[in-house]
Scaffold this motif. Sequence first.
Motif, PDB file in Angstrom:
ATOM      1  N   ASP A  62      11.587  -9.888   3.269  1.00 18.82           N
ATOM      2  CA  ASP A  62      11.113  -8.927   4.386  1.00 18.82           C
ATOM      3  C   ASP A  62      11.678  -7.711   4.318  1.00 18.82           C
ATOM      4  O   ASP A  62      12.298  -6.822   4.441  1.00 18.82           O
ATOM      5  CB  ASP A  62      11.973  -9.411   5.580  1.00 18.82           C
ATOM      6  CG  ASP A  62      10.760  -8.924   6.780  1.00 18.82           C
ATOM      7  OD1 ASP A  62      10.770  -7.694   6.814  1.00 18.82           O
ATOM      8  OD2 ASP A  62      10.321  -9.815   7.767  1.00 18.82           O
ATOM      9  N   THR A  63      10.369  -6.094   4.090  1.00 17.95           N
ATOM     10  CA  THR A  63      10.938  -4.978   3.857  1.00 17.95           C
ATOM     11  C   THR A  63      10.550  -4.349   5.363  1.00 17.95           C
ATOM     12  O   THR A  63      11.256  -2.573   5.690  1.00 17.95           O
ATOM     13  CB  THR A  63       9.853  -4.094   3.222  1.00 17.95           C
ATOM     14  OG1 THR A  63       8.501  -4.431   3.579  1.00 17.95           O
ATOM     15  CG2 THR A  63      10.147  -5.366   1.703  1.00 17.95           C
ATOM     16  N   ARG A  64      10.736  -4.944   6.482  1.00 18.06           N
ATOM     17  CA  ARG A  64      10.863  -4.329   7.538  1.00 18.06           C
ATOM     18  C   ARG A  64      11.228  -3.254   8.108  1.00 18.06           C
ATOM     19  O   ARG A  64      11.755  -1.824   8.315  1.00 18.06           O
ATOM     20  CB  ARG A  64      10.397  -5.160   8.867  1.00 18.06           C
ATOM     21  CG  ARG A  64      12.080  -5.615   9.599  1.00 18.06           C
ATOM     22  CD  ARG A  64      11.542  -7.103  10.844  1.00 18.06           C
ATOM     23  NE  ARG A  64      10.918  -7.844  10.200  1.00 18.06           N
ATOM     24  CZ  ARG A  64      10.027  -8.561  10.784  1.00 18.06           C
ATOM     25  NH1 ARG A  64       9.691  -7.907  12.296  1.00 18.06           N
ATOM     26  NH2 ARG A  64       9.418  -9.766  10.434  1.00 18.06           N
ATOM     27  N   LEU A  71      16.314  -9.304   3.846  1.00 18.01           N
ATOM     28  CA  LEU A  71      15.877  -8.475   4.383  1.00 18.01           C
ATOM     29  C   LEU A  71      16.917  -6.693   3.617  1.00 18.01           C
ATOM     30  O   LEU A  71      17.991  -7.017   4.117  1.00 18.01           O
ATOM     31  CB  LEU A  71      16.429  -8.711   5.817  1.00 18.01           C
ATOM     32  CG  LEU A  71      16.423  -8.107   6.562  1.00 18.01           C
ATOM     33  CD1 LEU A  71      14.688  -7.890   6.856  1.00 18.01           C
ATOM     34  CD2 LEU A  71      17.305  -8.555   7.545  1.00 18.01           C
ATOM     35  N   ILE A  97      12.235 -10.541  15.553  1.00 20.13           N
ATOM     36  CA  ILE A  97      11.894 -10.863  14.464  1.00 20.13           C
ATOM     37  C   ILE A  97      11.843 -12.726  15.483  1.00 20.13           C
ATOM     38  O   ILE A  97      10.934 -14.105  15.366  1.00 20.13           O
ATOM     39  CB  ILE A  97      12.578 -11.253  13.007  1.00 20.13           C
ATOM     40  CG1 ILE A  97      12.937 -10.406  12.027  1.00 20.13           C
ATOM     41  CG2 ILE A  97      12.695 -12.795  12.842  1.00 20.13           C
ATOM     42  CD1 ILE A  97      13.770 -10.372  10.842  1.00 20.13           C
ATOM     43  N   GLU A 122      12.166 -15.343   0.616  1.00 18.92           N
ATOM     44  CA  GLU A 122      10.870 -14.809   0.858  1.00 18.92           C
ATOM     45  C   GLU A 122      11.958 -12.891   0.687  1.00 18.92           C
ATOM     46  O   GLU A 122      12.840 -13.121   0.926  1.00 18.92           O
ATOM     47  CB  GLU A 122      10.553 -14.415   1.692  1.00 18.92           C
ATOM     48  CG  GLU A 122       9.740 -15.999   1.965  1.00 18.92           C
ATOM     49  CD  GLU A 122       8.975 -16.165   3.162  1.00 18.92           C
ATOM     50  OE1 GLU A 122       8.994 -15.288   4.317  1.00 18.92           O
ATOM     51  OE2 GLU A 122       8.245 -17.222   3.465  1.00 18.92           O
ATOM     52  N   ILE A 158      14.889 -15.695   3.797  1.00 19.02           N
ATOM     53  CA  ILE A 158      14.237 -14.305   3.955  1.00 19.02           C
ATOM     54  C   ILE A 158      15.377 -13.372   3.867  1.00 19.02           C
ATOM     55  O   ILE A 158      16.777 -12.933   4.117  1.00 19.02           O
ATOM     56  CB  ILE A 158      13.625 -14.152   5.208  1.00 19.02           C
ATOM     57  CG1 ILE A 158      12.983 -15.063   5.997  1.00 19.02           C
ATOM     58  CG2 ILE A 158      13.104 -12.763   5.507  1.00 19.02           C
ATOM     59  CD1 ILE A 158      12.089 -14.897   7.242  1.00 19.02           C
TER      60      ILE A 158
END
Length: 190
Positions: free
Chosen positions: A74-76, A38, A93, A72, A36
């Motif tokens: 993940d834009t959190r 980030l 997470i 992937e 992921i």
Amino acid sequence: MTGKIGILGGTFDPPHIVHLIIANEVYAQLGLEKIIFLPNKIPPHKKESGFVEADERVRMLKLATASNPHFEVDTRELSREGKSYTFDTMLEITQESPEQSFYFIIGGDMVEYLPKWYRIEELLELVTFVGVNRPTYSLNSEYPVLDVTVPEMDISSSLIREKCQKKSPIDYYVPEKVADYIKEHHFYES
């Protein structure tokens, strides 16, 4: 689903081939399920770059990772107010996926910085740190860090930004679709 997931954080301003090679090497060497990426907004250890807006960095990162089904984005962290602390993100997470094991990938420059990380002792309960070699940095740490050897390339986002300012070619430093996107939008030129 239970598995091992790698996390690679950064500003990705812009994402480049070394980010992808690091992710792929850690993925393969540790037998991970996925990586992921980030992207972060204001990393506590860096000054805000202020070059390209977060949504554009995400677009470039998605272009860079699109061809790999194990990558992937993940834009959190981009929607969070204030500074992005790895501890806060990883707490969130791990609560979402308590059955997973998380491997947080850092370069040699960050391995040396670990003692200064926010809530480092608690963070070590949430993730396994994976240190990848970088030119001129040591992977020695008082904290447990898995070493993964990757090909050493002295390519950085700042080098690519400098090349763009000088209107030098960035072909092969970034994936072709990212290079096209940077050229199309005239990023980093001034």
